[in-house]
Design an enzyme around this catalytic site. Structure first.
Site, PDB file in Angstrom:
ATOM      1  CB  CYS B  84      -1.017   0.018   1.162  1.00 47.46           C
ATOM      2  SG  CYS B  84      -2.362   1.001   0.893  1.00 47.46           S
ATOM      3  CG  HIS B 190      -3.826  -3.457   2.713  1.00 46.46           C
ATOM      4  ND1 HIS B 190      -2.971  -3.132   3.594  1.00 46.46           N
ATOM      5  CD2 HIS B 190      -4.242  -2.276   2.138  1.00 46.46           C
ATOM      6  CE1 HIS B 190      -3.065  -1.753   3.556  1.00 46.46           C
ATOM      7  NE2 HIS B 190      -4.005  -1.325   2.832  1.00 46.46           N
ATOM      8  CD  GLU B 192      -1.950  -6.161   5.099  1.00 46.46           C
ATOM      9  OE1 GLU B 192      -1.340  -6.571   3.968  1.00 46.46           O
ATOM     10  OE2 GLU B 192      -2.006  -4.880   5.352  1.00 46.46           O
TER      11      GLU B 192
END
Lengths: 275, 208
Positions: B84, B190, B192
């Protein structure tokens, strides 16, 4: 094109997860219950977002709530929103440090626009979710309620939504108090309260009983996400099955292969000593 | 595993919680550090971040972390993954809150999405969106050609003239969703927060 979202909302009250029916709370079980009956580490792979709200009616224990939030967020690889009684930047910061990506606010959205502005400038507008609880009145109009549905605001729900649309929040969580926990399906008429060019994503909540209700909500172009907080309607692998049926029915939800977990991503057992 | 030496760079910008949680899920024991000497000597780096480009770059410069990152990546050829804002900081420059020079690990600049680019799509771009990875991209091994990943951003890097376009996303305009060139990796989304798709991508990075 952005995908639509299926959101699971967990209601927390002093160590217990709750079932809410028209905003009256009933204890269901603690974290262990959730793990046993939901196998939460698997369910988290069947949702696009998790919302955890501290709805404790009495004194809130922020530390205990954050501990529960961390435990839930640890194995949850989707965005997490958390809230409940947030009135200060520090309270928001604590949630964001405990695994939350976004903060859900309710009463201050209507009572304290200055605080909402502070939240947005500190953490970014995308980080703030405005929750709105509405109730249908006998004459067919809608009223807006705050403080866990205990105080009715003056003015029409339409006017309040217009204000939310213009305020420094990232999205709107629109919940029907009448349908909350009933399993009768969403009150789709609350969507008529939205301005025609609603500039922020809308999460529809309150009333889901089955996958068809989720599909009905997601089929409306004004709805970006649907939420369910009902702990019994999707027990076991209910959410997984609901998600599969939605995707099969052509709903544009994000797609991932859960079998990658078994094939490639088997988590390391943290009880073993490190290498 | 060979990946125990990953260091997540802590420069006070945003939430590292979920990145660390994902790395641990994959069996890593990540180090978190904001110290230049630790970063410069790391086996592998992860540069996360949410927030303002200008503020982040100033923080990296003031702490000497910018030079530490360049030493690890360009001199010692350690691998890095920017996520990001972390990816954006690796660009040539950013225009958020005024023009600011980036780390220069990726040749293109980072600018705000314009209404001409996005059309009726809302800015910021938030949510799961379809990413098309190059079939030979190392980050996307084991994933379908088009896979959903979670985005939260208003600024974007365009792919024009860039080598290392690992993946693109269309939000009215095609922008760079992921980059990989030799030891330099980056994602605008992202991983994650992107379920098994993201965990797989992180695992692919760790395996490099």
């Amino acid at each position: 094109m952005l995908k639509k979202r299926l959101i699971f909302t967990l209601l927390y009250n002093q160590g217990q997860f709750m079932l809410s029916r028209n905003f009256r709370l009933q204890k269901v079980g603690n974290l262990d219950w959730l793990q046993t009956h939901y196998n939460f580490s698997q369910i988290s792979f069947s949702i696009d977002e998790l919302i955890v709200l501290d709805v404790s009616r009495g004194e809130r224990n922020a530390e205990a709530f954050c501990t529960a939030l961390k435990t839930l967020a640890e194995g949850c690889f989707v965005p997490v929103a958390a809230g409940g009684g947030v009135r200060t930047l520090e309270q928001a910061r604590v949630l964001l440090r405990s695994g939350a990506d976004k903060v859900v606010v309710n009463t201050p959205v209507y009572d304290s626009r200055a605080f909402i502005g502070e939240l947005a400038s500190e953490f970014g507008q995308q980080c703030v979710v405005a929750a709105m609880d509405v109730k249908r009145m006998p004459d067919g109009s809608y009223s807006t309620w705050v403080e866990s549905g205990s105080r009715c605001l003056e003015g029409t729900a339409t006017a309040w939504i217009e204000q939310v649309a213009q305020s420094a929040v990232g999205e709107l969580y629109l919940n029907s108090i009448d349908r909350d926990g009933t399993g009768q399906g969403y009150d789709m008429q609350v969507l008529d309260l939205l301005p025609t060019d609603m500039p922020k994503p809308v999460i529809l909540a309150g009333g889901v009983g089955n996958a068809a209700h989720l599909a009905e909500g997601l089929a409306d172009r004004r709805v970006d996400a649907v939420a369910t907080a009902h702990l019994f309607n999707f027990v076991g692998d209910g959410l997984k099955q609901a998600r599969l049926s939605l995707i099969k029915g052509g709903v544009d939800l994000p797609i991932w292969d859960i079998q990658l977990l078994e094939q490639h991503l088997r988590p390391v057992d943290t009880r073993q000593p490190g290498q | 595993m060979m990946n125990s030496g990953i260091t997540v760079i802590d420069y006070g910008m945003g939430n590292m919680w979920s990145v660390l949680s994902a790395l641990r899920y994959l069996g890593c024991n990540p180090t978190v550090s904001g110290q230049p000497d630790v970063v410069a000597n790391a086996d592998a780096l992860l540069l996360p971040g949410v927030g303002s480009f200008r503020k982040a770059m100033l923080t990296l410069k003031q702490s000497g972390l910018d030079q530490a990152i360049l030493e690890a990546v360009q001199v010692k050829q350690r691998k890095i993954l920017g996520i990001c804002l972390g990816m954006q900081l690796m660009g040539s420059r950013g225009s958020e809150d005024g023009e600011t020079e980036g780390l220069g690990l990726i040749a293109n600049p980072v600018d705000l999405f314009t209404p001409e680019e996005t059309g009726t799509n809302k800015i910021p771009h938030i949510g799961f969106d379809l990413v098309r990875g190059q079939s030979d991209a190392r980050l996307f091994q084991g994933l379908p050609e088009a896979a959903d990943f979670y985005f939260v951003h208003s600024y974007r890097m365009l792919p024009a003239g860039l080598a290392g376009k690992a993946a693109l996303c269309n939000y009215g305009i095609e922008f760079l969703a992921a980059y990989e060139q030799e030891n330099i990796f980056a994602t605008q989304f992202h991983p994650e927060k992107s379920q098994t798709n993201g965990l797989m991508l992180l695992k692919n990075f760790l395996a490099q």
